[in-house]
Design a protein around this motif. Structure first.
Motif, PDB file in Angstrom:
ATOM      1  N   VAL A  13       0.877  -1.169   0.000  1.00  0.00           N
ATOM      2  CA  VAL A  13       0.000   0.000   0.000  1.00  0.00           C
ATOM      3  C   VAL A  13       0.915   1.220   0.000  1.00  0.00           C
ATOM      4  CG1 VAL A  13      -1.768   1.297   1.237  1.00  0.00           C
ATOM      5  CG2 VAL A  13      -1.848  -1.214   1.207  1.00  0.00           C
ATOM      6  N   ILE A  14       0.954   1.930  -1.117  1.00  0.00           N
ATOM      7  CA  ILE A  14       1.882   3.046  -1.290  1.00  0.00           C
ATOM      8  C   ILE A  14       1.131   4.353  -1.056  1.00  0.00           C
ATOM      9  CG2 ILE A  14       3.508   4.171  -2.837  1.00  0.00           C
ATOM     10  CD1 ILE A  14       3.798   1.540  -4.339  1.00  0.00           C
ATOM     11  N   PHE A  73       9.022   7.636  -6.298  1.00  0.00           N
ATOM     12  CA  PHE A  73       7.800   6.832  -6.382  1.00  0.00           C
ATOM     13  C   PHE A  73       8.037   5.564  -7.192  1.00  0.00           C
ATOM     14  CE2 PHE A  73       3.894   6.007  -8.956  1.00  0.00           C
ATOM     15  CZ  PHE A  73       3.159   5.402  -7.955  1.00  0.00           C
ATOM     16  N   GLN A  74       8.691   5.695  -8.327  1.00  0.00           N
ATOM     17  CA  GLN A  74       8.987   4.514  -9.135  1.00  0.00           C
ATOM     18  C   GLN A  74       9.920   3.566  -8.392  1.00  0.00           C
ATOM     19  OE1 GLN A  74      10.417   6.724 -12.549  1.00  0.00           O
ATOM     20  NE2 GLN A  74       8.626   6.155 -13.761  1.00  0.00           N
ATOM     21  N   GLY A  75      10.897   4.129  -7.673  1.00  0.00           N
ATOM     22  CA  GLY A  75      11.789   3.286  -6.888  1.00  0.00           C
ATOM     23  C   GLY A  75      11.051   2.535  -5.806  1.00  0.00           C
ATOM     24  N   SER A  76      10.100   3.199  -5.150  1.00  0.00           N
ATOM     25  CA  SER A  76       9.294   2.530  -4.126  1.00  0.00           C
ATOM     26  C   SER A  76       8.468   1.411  -4.733  1.00  0.00           C
ATOM     27  CB  SER A  76       8.378   3.551  -3.440  1.00  0.00           C
ATOM     28  OG  SER A  76       9.129   4.534  -2.761  1.00  0.00           O
ATOM     29  N   ALA A  77       7.849   1.677  -5.885  1.00  0.00           N
ATOM     30  CA  ALA A  77       7.034   0.654  -6.537  1.00  0.00           C
ATOM     31  C   ALA A  77       7.892  -0.530  -6.989  1.00  0.00           C
ATOM     32  CB  ALA A  77       6.293   1.262  -7.721  1.00  0.00           C
ATOM     33  N   ASN A  78       9.070  -0.232  -7.556  1.00  0.00           N
ATOM     34  CA  ASN A  78       9.979  -1.315  -7.973  1.00  0.00           C
ATOM     35  C   ASN A  78      10.420  -2.164  -6.788  1.00  0.00           C
ATOM     36  OD1 ASN A  78      10.126  -0.964 -10.779  1.00  0.00           O
ATOM     37  ND2 ASN A  78      11.677   0.631 -10.606  1.00  0.00           N
ATOM     38  N   ARG A  79      10.679  -1.508  -5.663  1.00  0.00           N
ATOM     39  CA  ARG A  79      11.148  -2.211  -4.469  1.00  0.00           C
ATOM     40  C   ARG A  79      10.079  -3.154  -3.921  1.00  0.00           C
ATOM     41  NH1 ARG A  79      13.015   1.971  -2.401  1.00  0.00           N
ATOM     42  NH2 ARG A  79      11.217   2.632  -1.187  1.00  0.00           N
ATOM     43  N   LEU A  80       8.827  -2.846  -4.192  1.00  0.00           N
ATOM     44  CA  LEU A  80       7.722  -3.638  -3.659  1.00  0.00           C
ATOM     45  C   LEU A  80       7.156  -4.568  -4.724  1.00  0.00           C
ATOM     46  CD1 LEU A  80       6.030  -0.821  -1.572  1.00  0.00           C
ATOM     47  CD2 LEU A  80       7.630  -2.562  -0.803  1.00  0.00           C
ATOM     48  N   THR A  81       8.027  -5.113  -5.549  1.00  0.00           N
ATOM     49  CA  THR A  81       7.655  -6.129  -6.527  1.00  0.00           C
ATOM     50  C   THR A  81       8.485  -7.380  -6.275  1.00  0.00           C
ATOM     51  OG1 THR A  81       9.292  -5.336  -8.133  1.00  0.00           O
ATOM     52  CG2 THR A  81       7.069  -4.422  -8.296  1.00  0.00           C
ATOM     53  N   GLY A  82       8.047  -8.485  -6.873  1.00  0.00           N
ATOM     54  CA  GLY A  82       8.774  -9.741  -6.713  1.00  0.00           C
ATOM     55  C   GLY A  82       7.877 -10.831  -6.175  1.00  0.00           C
ATOM     56  N   PRO A  83       8.446 -11.998  -5.889  1.00  0.00           N
ATOM     57  CA  PRO A  83       7.641 -13.156  -5.464  1.00  0.00           C
ATOM     58  C   PRO A  83       6.845 -12.923  -4.185  1.00  0.00           C
ATOM     59  CG  PRO A  83       9.866 -13.827  -6.079  1.00  0.00           C
ATOM     60  CD  PRO A  83       9.871 -12.341  -6.060  1.00  0.00           C
ATOM     61  N   LEU A  84       7.320 -12.007  -3.330  1.00  0.00           N
ATOM     62  CA  LEU A  84       6.613 -11.748  -2.072  1.00  0.00           C
ATOM     63  C   LEU A  84       5.317 -10.970  -2.267  1.00  0.00           C
ATOM     64  CD1 LEU A  84       9.372 -10.597   0.494  1.00  0.00           C
ATOM     65  CD2 LEU A  84       7.913 -12.619   0.682  1.00  0.00           C
ATOM     66  N   PHE A  85       5.222 -10.209  -3.388  1.00  0.00           N
ATOM     67  CA  PHE A  85       4.243  -9.143  -3.453  1.00  0.00           C
ATOM     68  C   PHE A  85       3.202  -9.316  -4.549  1.00  0.00           C
ATOM     69  CE2 PHE A  85       8.257  -7.307  -1.877  1.00  0.00           C
ATOM     70  CZ  PHE A  85       7.834  -6.892  -0.617  1.00  0.00           C
ATOM     71  N   ALA A  86       1.977  -8.895  -4.214  1.00  0.00           N
ATOM     72  CA  ALA A  86       0.917  -8.732  -5.205  1.00  0.00           C
ATOM     73  C   ALA A  86       1.043  -7.336  -5.817  1.00  0.00           C
ATOM     74  CB  ALA A  86      -0.442  -8.909  -4.532  1.00  0.00           C
ATOM     75  N   ILE A 126       4.777  -1.536 -14.187  1.00  0.00           N
ATOM     76  CA  ILE A 126       4.050  -2.054 -13.021  1.00  0.00           C
ATOM     77  C   ILE A 126       2.561  -1.775 -13.194  1.00  0.00           C
ATOM     78  CG2 ILE A 126       3.675  -1.786 -10.537  1.00  0.00           C
ATOM     79  CD1 ILE A 126       6.642  -1.240 -10.254  1.00  0.00           C
ATOM     80  N   ASP A 127       1.763  -2.811 -13.018  1.00  0.00           N
ATOM     81  CA  ASP A 127       0.307  -2.698 -13.099  1.00  0.00           C
ATOM     82  C   ASP A 127      -0.246  -2.584 -11.686  1.00  0.00           C
ATOM     83  OD1 ASP A 127      -2.323  -2.739 -13.891  1.00  0.00           O
ATOM     84  OD2 ASP A 127      -2.430  -4.915 -14.052  1.00  0.00           O
ATOM     85  N   PRO A 128      -0.845  -1.447 -11.319  1.00  0.00           N
ATOM     86  CA  PRO A 128      -1.359  -1.314  -9.959  1.00  0.00           C
ATOM     87  C   PRO A 128      -2.591  -2.181  -9.740  1.00  0.00           C
ATOM     88  CG  PRO A 128      -1.988   0.587 -11.258  1.00  0.00           C
ATOM     89  CD  PRO A 128      -1.076  -0.239 -12.120  1.00  0.00           C
ATOM     90  N   ASP A 160      19.251  -1.069  -0.658  1.00  0.00           N
ATOM     91  CA  ASP A 160      19.470  -2.514  -0.626  1.00  0.00           C
ATOM     92  C   ASP A 160      18.129  -3.232  -0.604  1.00  0.00           C
ATOM     93  OD1 ASP A 160      20.221  -5.133  -0.176  1.00  0.00           O
ATOM     94  OD2 ASP A 160      21.798  -4.628   1.260  1.00  0.00           O
ATOM     95  N   THR A 161      17.589  -3.498  -1.795  1.00  0.00           N
ATOM     96  CA  THR A 161      16.266  -4.115  -1.897  1.00  0.00           C
ATOM     97  C   THR A 161      16.246  -5.507  -1.274  1.00  0.00           C
ATOM     98  OG1 THR A 161      15.710  -2.856  -3.883  1.00  0.00           O
ATOM     99  CG2 THR A 161      14.478  -4.871  -3.515  1.00  0.00           C
ATOM    100  N   ALA A 162      17.296  -6.288  -1.488  1.00  0.00           N
ATOM    101  CA  ALA A 162      17.338  -7.645  -0.935  1.00  0.00           C
ATOM    102  C   ALA A 162      17.280  -7.611   0.587  1.00  0.00           C
ATOM    103  CB  ALA A 162      18.597  -8.365  -1.413  1.00  0.00           C
ATOM    104  N   ALA A 163      18.008  -6.672   1.200  1.00  0.00           N
ATOM    105  CA  ALA A 163      17.989  -6.565   2.661  1.00  0.00           C
ATOM    106  C   ALA A 163      16.613  -6.146   3.158  1.00  0.00           C
ATOM    107  CB  ALA A 163      19.051  -5.562   3.130  1.00  0.00           C
ATOM    108  N   PHE A 164      15.964  -5.273   2.424  1.00  0.00           N
ATOM    109  CA  PHE A 164      14.625  -4.852   2.820  1.00  0.00           C
ATOM    110  C   PHE A 164      13.640  -6.015   2.725  1.00  0.00           C
ATOM    111  CE2 PHE A 164      10.442  -2.992   1.701  1.00  0.00           C
ATOM    112  CZ  PHE A 164      10.174  -2.395   2.917  1.00  0.00           C
ATOM    113  N   HIS A 165      13.710  -6.788   1.644  1.00  0.00           N
ATOM    114  CA  HIS A 165      12.835  -7.953   1.509  1.00  0.00           C
ATOM    115  C   HIS A 165      13.079  -8.946   2.639  1.00  0.00           C
ATOM    116  CE1 HIS A 165      11.903  -7.440  -3.075  1.00  0.00           C
ATOM    117  NE2 HIS A 165      11.536  -6.414  -2.353  1.00  0.00           N
ATOM    118  N   ALA A 166      14.339  -9.110   3.027  1.00  0.00           N
ATOM    119  CA  ALA A 166      14.645 -10.013   4.143  1.00  0.00           C
ATOM    120  C   ALA A 166      14.027  -9.491   5.438  1.00  0.00           C
ATOM    121  CB  ALA A 166      16.163 -10.149   4.286  1.00  0.00           C
ATOM    122  N   ALA A 167      14.053  -8.177   5.642  1.00  0.00           N
ATOM    123  CA  ALA A 167      13.432  -7.598   6.829  1.00  0.00           C
ATOM    124  C   ALA A 167      11.923  -7.805   6.815  1.00  0.00           C
ATOM    125  CB  ALA A 167      13.768  -6.109   6.919  1.00  0.00           C
TER     126      ALA A 167
END
Length: 475
Positions: free
Chosen positions: A5-6, A37-50, A73-75, A118-125
């Motif tokens: 939720v951005i 904003f684009q960086g935030s959206a990119n960071r919140l993509t991947g296998p974890l995220f809808a 990215i499709d919202p 560090d997107t990987a570290a954030f996903h780990a958190a």
């Protein structure tokens, strides 16, 4: 899966003059090749995220959609707030919206204007936080502070960090410099990043317990909302009844089931030009340069030119930030970065347009900027995206001359439709019903010369608009 939720609002005061109310910092290209904003959206993509849910206002809705499209990215949904009511109603609206599909949906609520390199570290958190979410906890993320900071709130941990979620003892307001130094030396204090992770059912229970008065108006705003060109507009009358309050004050500071995940992977909210300087590239003398800027014998300074007409030169500067735009220049001591908002307040008192309005006025079809304004005339540069079109419109008080400098324009004047190519021009008489469209696959740019007794953007009668804007809306 986690639904991001951005939160995408902002007043545009701390990074003035580049960031303004009409175009706040998350949409501006501050660093690298993508906006915050684009960086935030990119960071919140991947296998974890809808797909993300974005909460923004009507003025930013097309900018949000355009910038997401640019990064592929499709919202999941874009919820439109009728007016800003702070973060508590926004978070509640998102939780209610998602709970109607899945009461156990997991939400990751994040601002749109933060930097986490560090997107990987954030996903780990985030995955660490899921441990606490599974136990019914509301999770927030605390940043290990690399230096004392008076511009942030802090989180005091109930126990020492242990690699997993830690119970929160209390929220701490923004401290003075002496308190900030003491807290940084104490491992039990972290910066409050304003990022939260929880189940929809758990946050709704928290609102019912700690802020029940918010639930009826926000629920009614969802129920009375409607779809508009794919955006979900919340009902304005009900939304206006919701208290203007942050989610920290409304819920988080009162909740007993709140855990903290410490994060030390690097973070900044770029909350001032000093932060932009600190996070950006600097030379051996500590000077950061951007755009048409030159530094001569300067130290520990930021020189940034966003102007395509001005060269910014600094000589012998130390601890100075200088930001140049076509319509405004900021020069200040680096240590006074948090006082930039005072400049905005001072300009508002003078009713200066630079206080709130960005030089480029963004519209769903592209953007325009004023190049010259004089008595009874104005010159604009207009950029129209491929396939986009302005509304079919007329004006009471002005005539217009259009000169195409890039691409081809499809121009409608009353009953006549014609193609106008580069180096060609066309005249729009006062009162004529007209429209411009870009039929090509590259941007179309033209110079518009307006002449008349009144040149305001509200001098418009709109007959047809593919973006469903009302009478008086600009562009």
């Amino acid at each position: 899966m986690i639904t991001p939720v951005i939160l995408c609002g902002g007043s545009g005061t701390r990074l003035w003059p580049l960031s303004r109310r009409s175009y706040p910092k998350q949409f501006v290209l501050l660093q690298g090749e993508t906006t915050l904003f684009q960086g935030s959206a990119n960071r919140l993509t991947g296998p974890l995220f809808a797909n993300p849910v974005v909460i923004t206002n009507s003025d930013f809705r097309f900018i949000v959609a355009e910038q997401l499209q640019e990064v592929g990215i499709d919202p999941g949904a874009i919820l439109i707030e009728p007016e800003g009511r702070n973060t508590a109603p926004a978070v509640l609206a998102a939780a209610l919206y998602l709970s109607r599909k899945d009461p156990e949906a997991v939400l990751l609520v994040a601002p749109s204007d933060h930097v986490l390199p560090d997107t990987a570290a954030f996903h780990a958190a985030v995955e660490t936080g899921l441990q606490a979410v599974a136990k019914g906890q509301l999770v927030t993320f605390g940043i290990t502070p690399p230096h004392p900071e008076t511009a942030y709130g802090y989180l005091e941990l109930a126990t020492a960090p242990n690699g997993g979620p830690v119970p929160l003892k209390q929220f701490v307001e923004k401290p003075c410099a002496e308190q900030a130094a003491e807290m940084v030396a104490d491992e039990s204090f972290l910066w409050n990043a304003g990022i939260f992770l929880f189940k929809a059912s758990d946050i709704l229970n928290a609102f019912e317990t700690h802020a029940p008065a918010l639930i009826p108006p926000v629920t009614d705003a969802l129920d009375t909302g409607h779809l508009d060109l794919g955006f979900c507009r919340l009902g304005p009358e009900a939304w206006a009844q919701a208290e203007d309050i942050s989610v920290d004050y409304a819920v988080m500071e009162k909740a007993s089931n709140l855990s903290v995940v410490p994060y030390d992977g690097g973070w900044s909210d770029l909350g001032g030009w000093d932060a932009v300087w600190r996070e950006g590239e600097r030379d051996a003398e500590g000077v950061g340069l951007s755009g048409a800027a030159t530094a001569i014998e300067c130290r520990n300074s930021l020189l940034r030119s966003e102007s395509d007409q001005l060269e910014l030169v600094g000589i012998g500067l130390e601890n100075v930030m200088a930001i140049a735009m076509n319509d405004a220049v900021l020069v200040a001591d680096m240590h006074r970065a948090q006082d930039v908002k005072k400049a905005v307040s001072a300009l508002k008192l003078k009713k200066a347009v630079q206080a709130t309005t960005f030089p480029k006025d963004h519209r769903p079809w592209g953007w325009f900027e004023s190049l010259v304004i004089g008595d009874r005339f104005q010159v604009k540069r207009i950029h129209v995206h491929p396939g986009a079109a302005l509304s079919l419109q007329s004006h009471h008080h002005r005539a217009e001359h259009w000169i195409v400098v890039t691409g081809t324009a499809e121009v409608t004047i009353d009953d006549k439709v014609q193609l106008v190519s580069e180096n060609q021009s066309v005249y729009i008489p006062l009162g004529a019903v007209h429209r411009m469209k870009n039929p090509g696959k590259v941007p179309m740019v033209l110079i518009e010369i307006q002449t008349g007794a009144y040149l305001g953007e509200d001098d418009i009668i709109r007959y047809e608009d593919i973006y469903a804007r009302g009478q008086g809306a600009k562009g």
